[in-house]
Design an enzyme around this catalytic site. Sequence first.
Site: not given
Length: 230
Positions: A24, A49, A51, A53, A83, A85, A154, A159-160, A162, A189-191, A212
């Site tokens: 991302s 990817h 993102d 927003m 993606h 959002m 998700m 939104g963020f 990290g 997606d995420g972490g 990240s």
Amino acid sequence: MMPTSTRRPSLFTAERGAPLVAPSILSADFARLEEECRAVMERGADLLHLDVMDGHFVPNLSMGPALCQGVRNHLPDTYLDVHMMVTNPGQFIEPFAKAGADNYTIHVECDEDPLELAASIRASGMSAGLAIKPDTDFALMEPLVSHFDLLLVMSVYPGFSGQSFIPEVLETTRRLHEMVGPNQHIEMDGGVDPQTATGCIADGCDVLVAASAIFKHDDYAGAIAAIRGN
Ligand code: DX5
Ligand code: ZN
């Protein structure tokens, strides 16, 4: 003049196979974006990817079609996974299709009809993805699954980048895995990092998004390989 685009490899012509890694670019250095995109693609990433927003659907602003077009101009052969959002994704289908996006993922929680959006997305030449937030009832996504090429789970509140991976969403992945056909993809997606990726792959994800865990490391190749499980 735009470079003549060669045929980009499509995620959606191949059956599900080895996990694909999708950096991302939200965590990339935006002032060096072309270099960052090239670096991850040359070091083993399968696709990028993006993102998007709007400051309403999520409490952050990020990028739009112009940035997608810029990436497309410089990387004509790279698969671009967008993606959305945003509250009103229908408004941006044509702009992103014209800007060279390959896949367009909308959220089941958006204000518009997912099935109408899927039809418009395909009519514009992109594949269609459907995303779900961690706290949304899976019953909202379940009847729509067969109408989409990609199902995005998700694993953080959007939104963020990290944030920490929310393991409870693996239940959604397992349910999706029982439902999807060989040409549909499940994306987490995420972490996502080398540790959390193991569980995602075991439970049926075949597209792993990471911001990240890739861009905050010096060794992009090592980070990408570790997420893939190599
Ligand atoms: C979050 C975005 C993610 C984000 C992932 O709203 O959809 O794609 O960039 O960031 P990491 O991998 O750092 O959790
Ligand atoms: Zn994302």
